[in-house]
Design an enzyme around this catalytic site. Structure first.
Site, PDB file in Angstrom:
ATOM      1  N   TYR A  49       0.818  -1.220   0.000  1.00 32.97           N
ATOM      2  CA  TYR A  49       0.000   0.000   0.000  1.00 32.97           C
ATOM      3  C   TYR A  49       0.850   1.268   0.000  1.00 32.97           C
ATOM      4  O   TYR A  49       0.357   2.335  -0.365  1.00 32.97           O
ATOM      5  CB  TYR A  49      -0.926   0.009   1.213  1.00 32.97           C
ATOM      6  N   THR A  50       2.115   1.176   0.389  1.00 31.86           N
ATOM      7  CA  THR A  50       2.961   2.364   0.428  1.00 31.86           C
ATOM      8  C   THR A  50       3.265   2.899  -0.968  1.00 31.86           C
ATOM      9  O   THR A  50       3.762   4.022  -1.097  1.00 31.86           O
ATOM     10  CB  THR A  50       4.284   2.066   1.157  1.00 31.86           C
TER      11      THR A  50
END
Length: 244
Positions: free
Chosen positions: A226-227
């Site tokens: 998700y980063t």
């Protein structure tokens, strides 16, 4: 402090402190209290993120999610969507909920989720018995009120599942809902709300380790995907860095 004398001329005795359940104010809060997010910029950048990161799952951002929630008028499906969006729960975990999974400990209102992987239909009793639990706080007072009203109106037994449909039914309903609001540039399913929850916390500076625990991931490596939402928009990170 002003103390009021009673009719017998004696001051009333001070109220005893609660020994085992003291109501003390929280002394600290999370360091990051306010962030400014350019939602339209992030929405515009999403196509690039999904195109350049092979394993990046489709996700929604807050304005889009709230638009879907506002369009959902069925109380049961609205609650299901709200729970996935605000807790990061898998749909299998939401469909396993009973009234006893909601807890008010005097400090927080929480939902206890059994960590269940995606499988067709609803989880079996055997799957529930061997699944680890995690407690997720729910802080939105409107959602807390909606949950409590739903449980009160449903007259559920404490061990009775409050949602009786299958995962496929919820996905079909989401598909119809997206069609009613004019379609979407990405494919939206139940799991999209889980991904959106994780990204929403990252955008607000919450630690990756905590997000991983809230999602019920065994390893933080599963959460690191998700980063890419943060790193794909390189303009923010290079702004102010001079090379010449």
């Amino acid at each position: 402090m002003v103390r009021i004398q009673d009719s017998r001329g004696a001051f009333p005795a001070p109220r005893p402190k609660r020994l085992f359940y003291p109501n003390e104010p929280r002394l600290e809060s999370f360091p990051i209290q306010h962030v400014q997010i350019d939602w339209q910029r992030l929405i515009a950048k999403r196509a690039m993120v999904l195109d350049t990161v092979d394993t990046m799952p489709a996700y929604l951002l807050k304005p889009e999610t709230l638009g879907l929630l506002d369009a959902e008028k069925h109380p049961t499906y609205r609650l299901i969507l709200d729970l996935m969006w605000t807790t990061g729960a898998r749909i299998s975990e939401v469909l396993a909920l009973t009234p006893c999974h909601f807890i008010d400990d005097g400090y927080d209102f929480l939902v206890v989720l059994r960590t269940l992987k995606q499988r067709p239909g609803r989880p079996t009793n055997a799957q529930l018995a061997r699944s680890p639990k995690r407690a997720i706080p729910i802080v939105d007072p409107l959602l807390i009120d909606r949950i409590q009203s739903y449980l009160y109106a449903g007259h559920f037994r404490k061990d009775e599942r409050i949602f009786t449909m299958a995962r496929q039914t919820v996905n079909r309903h989401i598909h119809d809902l997206v069609g009613r609001v004019g379609g979407a540039p990405i494919n939206i399913t139940c799991h999209t709300f889980r991904h959106s929850f994780a990204i929403h916390l990252l955008l607000h500076g919450r630690p990756l380790k905590i997000i991983s625990q809230l999602l019920g991931h065994k390893s933080i490596e599963s959460t690191e995907i998700y980063t890419n939402v943060l790193t794909a928009d390189g303009g923010h990170f290079l702004d102010g860095v001079d090379f010449h």
